[in-house]
Design an enzyme around this catalytic site. Structure first.
Site, PDB file in Angstrom:
ATOM      1  N   LYS A  49      69.809  22.913  77.850  1.00  0.00           N
ATOM      2  CA  LYS A  49      68.073  22.181  78.307  1.00  0.00           C
ATOM      3  C   LYS A  49      67.557  21.511  79.483  1.00  0.00           C
ATOM      4  CE  LYS A  49      67.503  23.595  73.644  1.00  0.00           C
ATOM      5  NZ  LYS A  49      67.976  22.889  71.904  1.00  0.00           N
ATOM      6  N   GLN A  93      69.875  17.525  68.643  1.00  0.00           N
ATOM      7  CA  GLN A  93      69.818  18.954  68.528  1.00  0.00           C
ATOM      8  C   GLN A  93      71.008  19.036  66.714  1.00  0.00           C
ATOM      9  OE1 GLN A  93      70.139  21.079  70.736  1.00  0.00           O
ATOM     10  NE2 GLN A  93      71.039  22.712  69.830  1.00  0.00           N
ATOM     11  N   ASP A 116      60.621  20.113  68.720  1.00  0.00           N
ATOM     12  CA  ASP A 116      61.587  21.438  68.166  1.00  0.00           C
ATOM     13  C   ASP A 116      60.528  22.257  66.730  1.00  0.00           C
ATOM     14  OD1 ASP A 116      63.869  22.352  68.813  1.00  0.00           O
ATOM     15  OD2 ASP A 116      64.932  20.395  67.740  1.00  0.00           O
TER      16      ASP A 116
HETATM   17  N1  GUN Z   1      70.310  24.445  67.271  1.00  0.00           N
HETATM   18  C1  GUN Z   1      70.363  25.386  67.182  1.00  0.00           C
HETATM   19  N2  GUN Z   1      69.257  25.636  67.222  1.00  0.00           N
HETATM   20  C2  GUN Z   1      68.425  24.863  67.530  1.00  0.00           C
HETATM   21  C3  GUN Z   1      67.117  24.245  68.154  1.00  0.00           C
HETATM   22  O1  GUN Z   1      66.536  25.583  68.915  1.00  0.00           O
HETATM   23  N3  GUN Z   1      66.398  23.520  68.012  1.00  0.00           N
HETATM   24  C4  GUN Z   1      67.239  21.807  67.877  1.00  0.00           C
HETATM   25  N4  GUN Z   1      67.091  20.985  67.324  1.00  0.00           N
HETATM   26  N5  GUN Z   1      69.198  22.785  67.141  1.00  0.00           N
HETATM   27  C5  GUN Z   1      69.137  23.547  67.686  1.00  0.00           C
END
Ligand code: GUN
Length: 282
Positions: A49, A93, A116
């Site tokens: 990211k 996350q 998100d």
């Molecule tokens: N863990 C696995 N996929 C994601 C996601 O799309 N966003 C977040 N915040 N955590 C994750």
């Protein structure tokens, strides 16, 4: 033989467009990512990211919290980022250490910075069909359907996996395009029976090769959200690609399918958050 749904290429296109927009309009979007605990896979996701942010021109701030972090400390950091004028998007996350309440933390993220789409306000918006932040993985999958002109109206779509991150929001997205949606999960009695007439299958379980050729209809569209490792340590999805790709009309590969689209849509959501906060988006 099926057509490969090239998420990697589409993600690059989307990121390039966003980069051009950020440059042309002199935008200064910023994403703050909270990584709590030491989940190894999460570290890799966050690194990816961060790289994507660099490429698009999004400022990236990482907040590393130890395993021993308390709920109060986590909420305090979220409050601080909610109140920070420079921060457009906040991403916590998942997973976070056991004992912490992730739903309370997601709910604490200001809905306008919830890139998100996990805050109950944005979950509700998606459910009633109003514009908000759509979770990045289902959003990316919808972009793939759009790119390849895959019509969903009246189609039987079966999602395997009922997570809040993928399965449930995916159902809302498919429903909004008038698909008839079924969600299967670990307590589903007969998965094969549920899948046998499916026009579209979204596999989001996290188990290697759980979807095999004998379970899918000739010509089905197969979306593989799985990110597993095989015995040689190679990345593989939830779908037995070699077998299923012989029957499917379209299929996403792993890697190079859904994964890159998740990141591209996160970039999209951060730029959108920045524009909305500065009232530049039409
Ligand atoms: N863990 C696995 N996929 C994601 C996601 O799309 N966003 C977040 N915040 N955590 C994750």
């Amino acid at each position: 033989m099926s057509v490969l749904l090239n998420g990697k290429e589409l993600a690059m296109e989307i990121r390039l467009k966003l980069k051009e927009k950020v440059e042309k309009e002199k935008l200064s979007p910023m994403l703050a990512v909270i990584l709590c605990g030491d989940d190894e896979a999460s570290k890799v996701y966050v690194r990816n990211k961060s790289k994507a942010c660099d490429e698009v021109g999004i400022k990236f701030e990482e907040y590393l919290l130890p395993n021993e972090t308390t709920q109060e400390e986590l909420l305090e950091l979220i409050d601080k980022l909610n109140n920070d004028e420079k921060v457009d998007g906040i991403l916590l996350q998942s997973p976070i250490p056991a004992g912490l309440n992730i739903q309370e933390a997601f709910a604490r993220i200001s809905p306008e910075k919830d890139v998100d789409g996990f805050n109950p306000y944005n979950v509700g918006k998606l459910t009633i069909g109003e514009d908000g932040f759509v979770p990045c993985t289902p959003y990316g999958i919808m972009k793939i359907f759009e790119k390849y002109n895959i019509d969903l109206e009246g189609k039987k779509a079966v999602i395997v996996g009922r997570s809040n991150i993928v399965g449930k929001p995916m159902a809302q997205c498919l429903l909004s395009k008038n698909a008839t949606v079924t969600i299967c999960h670990s307590k589903t009695k007969d998965l094969k029976e549920e899948l046998k007439d499916a026009d579209v299958i979204v596999a989001a379980v996290g188990k290697r090769a759980i979807i095999t050729a004998d379970m899918v209809k000739e010509g089905a569209v197969i979306i593989d959200v799985g990110m597993n490792r095989n015995d040689e340590g190679k990345l593989c999805g939830d779908v037995d690609f070699d077998g299923v790709s012989k029957k499917a009309s379209y299929i996403t590969p792993v890697p190079g399918g859904v994964g890159p689209m998740t990141i591209a849509m996160l970039m999209n959501n951060v730029v959108k958050a920045h524009e909305l906060r500065h009232m530049k988006r039409d």
